[in-house]
Design a protein around this motif. Sequence first.
Motif, short mmCIF file in Angstrom:
data_model
loop_
_atom_site.label_atom_id
_atom_site.label_comp_id
_atom_site.label_asym_id
_atom_site.label_seq_id
_atom_site.Cartn_x
_atom_site.Cartn_y
_atom_site.Cartn_z
N PHE A 85 66.24 24.33 14.74
CA PHE A 85 66.08 25.74 15.08
C PHE A 85 67.14 26.09 16.10
CE2 PHE A 85 64.46 28.98 17.97
CZ PHE A 85 64.21 30.01 17.07
N TRP A 86 67.90 27.17 15.83
CA TRP A 86 69.02 27.50 16.69
C TRP A 86 68.78 28.72 17.56
CZ3 TRP A 86 72.32 23.82 17.33
CH2 TRP A 86 73.51 24.07 18.00
N GLU A 87 68.26 29.78 16.92
CA GLU A 87 68.02 31.03 17.65
C GLU A 87 67.24 31.98 16.76
OE1 GLU A 87 71.85 32.78 18.43
OE2 GLU A 87 72.35 32.93 16.31
N GLN A 88 66.88 33.12 17.33
CA GLN A 88 66.30 34.18 16.52
C GLN A 88 67.29 35.32 16.46
OE1 GLN A 88 62.31 35.30 17.73
NE2 GLN A 88 61.51 33.89 16.20
N ASP A 89 67.41 35.90 15.28
CA ASP A 89 68.32 37.01 15.06
C ASP A 89 67.52 38.12 14.38
OD1 ASP A 89 70.54 38.63 14.75
OD2 ASP A 89 71.31 37.54 13.01
N ASN A 90 67.28 39.21 15.11
CA ASN A 90 66.48 40.33 14.60
C ASN A 90 65.12 39.86 14.09
OD1 ASN A 90 68.45 42.35 15.13
ND2 ASN A 90 69.53 41.76 13.25
N GLY A 182 56.74 14.98 21.99
CA GLY A 182 56.79 15.10 23.44
C GLY A 182 57.57 16.29 23.91
N THR A 183 56.91 17.45 23.98
CA THR A 183 57.59 18.67 24.39
C THR A 183 56.58 19.70 24.87
OG1 THR A 183 59.09 20.43 23.69
CG2 THR A 183 57.56 19.65 22.06
N ASP A 184 57.08 20.70 25.54
CA ASP A 184 56.27 21.85 25.90
C ASP A 184 56.73 23.06 25.10
OD1 ASP A 184 54.89 20.40 27.85
OD2 ASP A 184 56.46 20.74 29.32
N LEU A 185 57.02 22.86 23.84
CA LEU A 185 57.58 23.90 22.97
C LEU A 185 56.61 25.06 22.82
CD1 LEU A 185 60.03 24.41 21.04
CD2 LEU A 185 58.54 23.64 19.22
N GLU A 186 57.13 26.26 23.00
CA GLU A 186 56.37 27.45 22.73
C GLU A 186 56.50 27.76 21.25
OE1 GLU A 186 57.80 30.58 25.23
OE2 GLU A 186 57.75 29.33 27.02
N GLU A 187 55.59 28.55 20.71
CA GLU A 187 55.66 28.91 19.28
C GLU A 187 56.97 29.62 18.99
OE1 GLU A 187 53.66 28.45 16.53
OE2 GLU A 187 52.75 26.97 17.85
N LYS A 188 57.62 29.21 17.94
CA LYS A 188 58.89 29.83 17.52
C LYS A 188 58.65 30.65 16.29
CE LYS A 188 62.20 26.89 19.62
NZ LYS A 188 62.34 27.46 20.91
#
Length: 188
Positions: A85-90, A182-188
Amino acid sequence: MKTVKFIQHISFRNIAALFLISIAASLTSCEGEIGPMGPPGEDGGLYYGTSYELTGDFTAENGYSLFFDFPEPIYESDVVLVYMFWEQDNGLNVWRLLPQTIFLDNNGLIYYNFDYTIQDVKVFMEGTSDVWVSGDTDNHYIKIAVVPADFIAQKSVDVNVISTIIDAPNLKLKNFDTIDLGTDLEEK
């Protein structure tokens, strides 16, 4: 007189047996052109693969690597594709096929890459910088697709675009729940 009839009778049997053997031999050795291809099987040309979703942080403690063991070994002929996952675009998620390189402001580089065996995958981060910011190391969301090489060989498949793999009509992917490495990842 009986001897002559018996000899004639034996000769006729021998000739008949030799005749039948020669016909059988000639029929089994016949070759011709290969016929047309039959209809597709029950699957209708479907390919089968598996996908996994991982989350994790690249830390000094884990050697800036995320390890994942396949639940069952894959085939040597399978192709393993790893997307990050790289980024969100629109509002849309942007995924990139690994390997990827980031050029840092301090003239450093970060490489995200992977390697795999038939038993596991290692996604790792390397680079030239001594100090990485948490955005480079933390909260990574990764998708792994294991697909047959014959599916990848199709001209319509662009492995750089994750949707051509995930949404392909002729590929059935068995999906697993997201595995937290092992992460504190938020929902993407």
